[in-house]
Design a protein around this motif. Structure first.
Motif, PDB file in Angstrom:
ATOM      1  N   GLY A 370     -10.365  17.093 -54.300  1.00 57.44           N
ATOM      2  CA  GLY A 370     -10.798  16.675 -52.974  1.00 57.44           C
ATOM      3  C   GLY A 370     -10.536  15.206 -52.716  1.00 57.44           C
ATOM      4  N   GLU A 442     -10.786  22.099 -39.041  1.00 62.71           N
ATOM      5  CA  GLU A 442     -12.110  22.188 -39.654  1.00 62.71           C
ATOM      6  C   GLU A 442     -12.481  23.617 -40.041  1.00 62.71           C
ATOM      7  OE1 GLU A 442     -14.406  20.313 -36.647  1.00 62.71           O
ATOM      8  OE2 GLU A 442     -13.537  18.330 -37.068  1.00 62.71           O
ATOM      9  N   PRO A 445      -9.918  26.994 -44.522  1.00 63.20           N
ATOM     10  CA  PRO A 445     -10.600  26.875 -45.820  1.00 63.20           C
ATOM     11  C   PRO A 445     -10.057  25.767 -46.715  1.00 63.20           C
ATOM     12  CG  PRO A 445      -9.231  28.851 -45.733  1.00 63.20           C
ATOM     13  CD  PRO A 445      -9.286  28.305 -44.344  1.00 63.20           C
ATOM     14  N   THR A 449     -12.307  22.072 -45.686  1.00 68.52           N
ATOM     15  CA  THR A 449     -13.136  21.671 -46.833  1.00 68.52           C
ATOM     16  C   THR A 449     -12.875  20.229 -47.215  1.00 68.52           C
ATOM     17  OG1 THR A 449     -13.182  23.927 -47.699  1.00 68.52           O
ATOM     18  CG2 THR A 449     -13.649  22.161 -49.258  1.00 68.52           C
ATOM     19  N   ARG A 450     -11.619  19.843 -47.271  1.00 68.71           N
ATOM     20  CA  ARG A 450     -11.272  18.483 -47.700  1.00 68.71           C
ATOM     21  C   ARG A 450     -11.558  17.463 -46.602  1.00 68.71           C
ATOM     22  NH1 ARG A 450      -8.994  22.130 -50.501  1.00 68.71           N
ATOM     23  NH2 ARG A 450      -8.454  21.774 -52.693  1.00 68.71           N
ATOM     24  N   ARG A 452     -14.184  17.588 -44.694  1.00 65.48           N
ATOM     25  CA  ARG A 452     -15.619  17.337 -44.816  1.00 65.48           C
ATOM     26  C   ARG A 452     -15.942  16.470 -46.020  1.00 65.48           C
ATOM     27  NH1 ARG A 452     -15.466  22.619 -42.890  1.00 65.48           N
ATOM     28  NH2 ARG A 452     -15.532  23.565 -44.973  1.00 65.48           N
ATOM     29  N   GLY A 477     -19.139  17.086 -49.820  1.00 62.69           N
ATOM     30  CA  GLY A 477     -18.403  18.335 -49.926  1.00 62.69           C
ATOM     31  C   GLY A 477     -19.278  19.546 -50.108  1.00 62.69           C
ATOM     32  N   PRO A 478     -18.636  20.724 -50.137  1.00 58.89           N
ATOM     33  CA  PRO A 478     -19.378  21.963 -50.338  1.00 58.89           C
ATOM     34  C   PRO A 478     -19.806  22.125 -51.786  1.00 58.89           C
ATOM     35  CG  PRO A 478     -17.031  22.395 -50.223  1.00 58.89           C
ATOM     36  CD  PRO A 478     -17.205  20.936 -49.919  1.00 58.89           C
ATOM     37  N   SER A 481     -17.072  22.978 -54.626  1.00 52.44           N
ATOM     38  CA  SER A 481     -15.871  22.146 -54.803  1.00 52.44           C
ATOM     39  C   SER A 481     -15.660  21.849 -56.284  1.00 52.44           C
ATOM     40  CB  SER A 481     -16.016  20.833 -54.033  1.00 52.44           C
ATOM     41  OG  SER A 481     -16.904  19.969 -54.702  1.00 52.44           O
TER      42      SER A 481
END
Length: 583
Positions: A370, A442, A445, A449-450, A452, A477-478, A481
């Motif tokens: 990321g 946004e 996937p 993700t990156r 955010r 991040g989620p 990750s």
């Protein structure tokens, strides 16, 4: 006789194709990445105005298809076989009854060994084929004066079309005319003078930067590097072939003497076998072959194949980086990393050495983490350090990173370049839906993700080191990750238990780390061996606690045994305890 010749060359071609496809298929996928052929008038026009530009275009046009299975081996085998056929034409023009087929094979073998080097340009073999074809045709002109004049005309034409190979052609013409004792043979020296003047003029007017590129085969190698001596072998072979052919020109054919013909054939095959036995291990470089395979698996995201390839002993940090990236992409780094031969933090991220292959690999790893800014930087470095006009794989990465950042005009420029390629235009067109469309980015996937995970705009990448960046990505991040996997693995491989403890106490019990992976549990025991209550805080499983008790018992029972590491490796080599104690 013609059918025998056709059968002979079909066998040679088939053997070359089978060998190259079975042993070097990933090599061809790899070198396809080091050039960017564009179907563009300006691109083609800019090449054609340079000495050797035509042959470069031909080679790049062919190499772009190496991304497809079998094409690389097919094209390379065809080029090498073509060189052999043209060399045979040269030999038979001088000594038609010699039966020395080994003379046809030597230039082919010298070029074959060069193809093992990923810094070698296929242009070199294309030019060699052009030169031998012209030389074969030149030698068949019967009128001496017309032939000599033709040679003077062909030298500058070949220089402009194929570059420095014209030096070899001019030299071969002089050698042939001298050995032939042609009246007015000295006219052939005009060709040598022409190529010298053209070479000096090319450097003087800055069409090329160095004399080695206009007078030597270095033109057909990565422009920032100096090739090994093997690149000169094919140039040395041809004059020697001509000399040997002239020596045997008046020898009678062995076709009526079956025993002698059979012995000659076997002896020549044995000599070819010896050359292959010597040259293939010396120049094929098994280490890079494995790396090229891992590079292909990473590019096509075949993570299971990467993991399978890296089982057993690993002595190369580049292999380890590919392995750990595959584990991280599968979400298994924290649970399975010590099932493999780990050797330290460099197995996660090697030091950058400014080379194309390491830049590309680091871009992939940073992208998995990321770390978009670092991934973009390495992608740019990989792109500009490519052997030809750019690395298409890294251009794709630059499209992705600029879409993530929302710098849409830059992304659009890169997309428009890729749309002019054969293999990447469909992918490039598919990325246009993200241009100037934040919502689409946004919701994606990969890109979303990156995006955010991007730190605040006033943050600089790597200002607090990679660990500091990964901490920032974790905050944004989620939960799934790879940032936490990499950060924890960095602490464990560096044996930084203080850093690991801080990470556990901050994230355990949160959505990022609801339960500890296997190796994290093992590390908790290492950092608090005498505090079983601390283990309970992190819910270390009873199975792992019992296994640690057995491990400790064996360590104490065999502490004076010099073979302790080997003894424990059988049962505990896949634990953090073994890594911490013995590596």
């Amino acid at each position: 006789m013609k059918y025998k010749l056709v059968a002979f060359w079909l066998i040679v071609f088939g053997a070359l194709f089978a060998f190259l496809q079975t042993s070097f298929q990933y090599h061809f996928y790899y070198i396809e990445q080091s050039q960017l052929f564009l179907f563009s008038e300006s691109y083609i026009g800019n090449k054609l105005v340079l000495p050797g530009g035509f042959s470069m275009l031909v080679a790049e046009f062919l190499v772009q298809f190496f991304i497809r299975p079998y094409i690389g081996a097919l094209v390379t085998a065809a080029l090498l076989t073509g060189v052999g056929i043209c060399t045979a034409g040269i030999v038979k023009r001088i000594a038609p009854a010699s039966g020395l087929f080994i003379l046809y094979m030597l230039p082919m073998l010298a070029l074959l060994f060069m193809h093992f080097d990923f810094n070698y340009r296929v242009q070199g073999t294309v030019c060699y084929l052009m030169m031998t074809a012209l030389l074969c045709g030149y030698m068949r002109i019967r009128n001496d004066l017309f032939r000599l004049v033709a040679g003077c005309v062909l030298v500058p034409v070949l220089f402009w079309l194929a570059g420095s190979i014209a030096v070899l052609f001019a030299g071969m013409v002089c050698l042939f005319e001298g050995l032939q004792k042609t009246p007015k043979w000295y006219i052939s020296l005009i060709g040598v003078a022409e190529v010298l003047l053209l070479g000096v003029g090319t450097v003087y007017f800055s069409l090329m930067g160095e004399y080695r590129w206009v007078f030597e085969p270095d033109l057909y190698y990565h422009y920032t590097l100096h090739p090994k001596e093997i690149i000169y072998y094919s140039w040395i072979c041809l004059p020697l072939v001509l000399l040997v052919a002239f020596f045997f020109r008046n020898k009678k054919s062995l076709s009526g003497k079956k025993l002698l013909a059979g012995i000659s054939c076997i002896a020549q095959l044995a000599m070819i076998g010896v050359v292959l036995w010597w040259g293939i291990p010396k120049y094929s470089d098994a280490k890079t072959l494995r790396l090229k395979k891992l590079d292909y698996f990473a590019r096509t995201e075949q993570w299971d194949k990467t993991i399978e390839e890296c089982k057993g002993k690993l002595t190369n940090f580049l292999y380890m980086c590919h392995l750990n990236m595959a584990l991280a992409n599968k979400g298994e780094l924290s649970d399975k990393m010590f099932n493999f031969d780990q050797r330290g933090p460099q197995g996660l991220l090697v030091q950058w050495n400014k080379s194309e292959n390491v830049s590309c690999m680091l871009s992939d790893i940073y992208f998995a983490m990321g770390a978009t800014a670092s991934s973009q930087e390495m992608a740019f470095e990989g792109y500009v350090s490519a052997m030809e006009d750019g690395n298409p794989r890294m251009l794709k990465r630059l499209v992705q990173t600029n879409l993530i950042y929302g710098t849409y005009p830059v992304a659009e420029k890169y997309i428009s370049i890729l749309e002019k390629t054969y293999a990447y235009r469909d992918w490039a067109r598919s990325q246009r839906k993200f241009l100037y469309n934040d919502e689409a980015v946004e919701n994606d996937p990969v890109l979303g993700t990156r995006r955010r995970m991007l730190p605040d705009r006033n943050s600089l990448a790597m200002i607090d080191g990679l660990a500091g960046d990964l901490e920032l990505f974790l905050e944004k991040g989620p939960a799934n990750s790879a940032a936490l996997q990499y950060l924890g693995a960095m602490y464990l491989l560096a044996k930084d238990l203080e850093g690991f403890k801080a990470l556990m106490e901050k994230y355990y019990g949160t959505e990022f780390l609801p339960a500890l992976p296997v190796h994290f549990q093992e590390a908790v025991i290492v950092m608090s061996e005498k505090e079983p209550d601390y283990w309970k805080r992190f819910k270390v499983s009873e199975t792992i606690v019992a296994r640690f008790a057995d491990y400790k018992k064996q360590v104490l029972a065999n502490r004076n045994n010099s073979a302790l590491a080997g003894l424990l490796n059988r049962s505990y080599g896949n634990t953090y305890w073994f890594y911490f104690m013995f590596k």
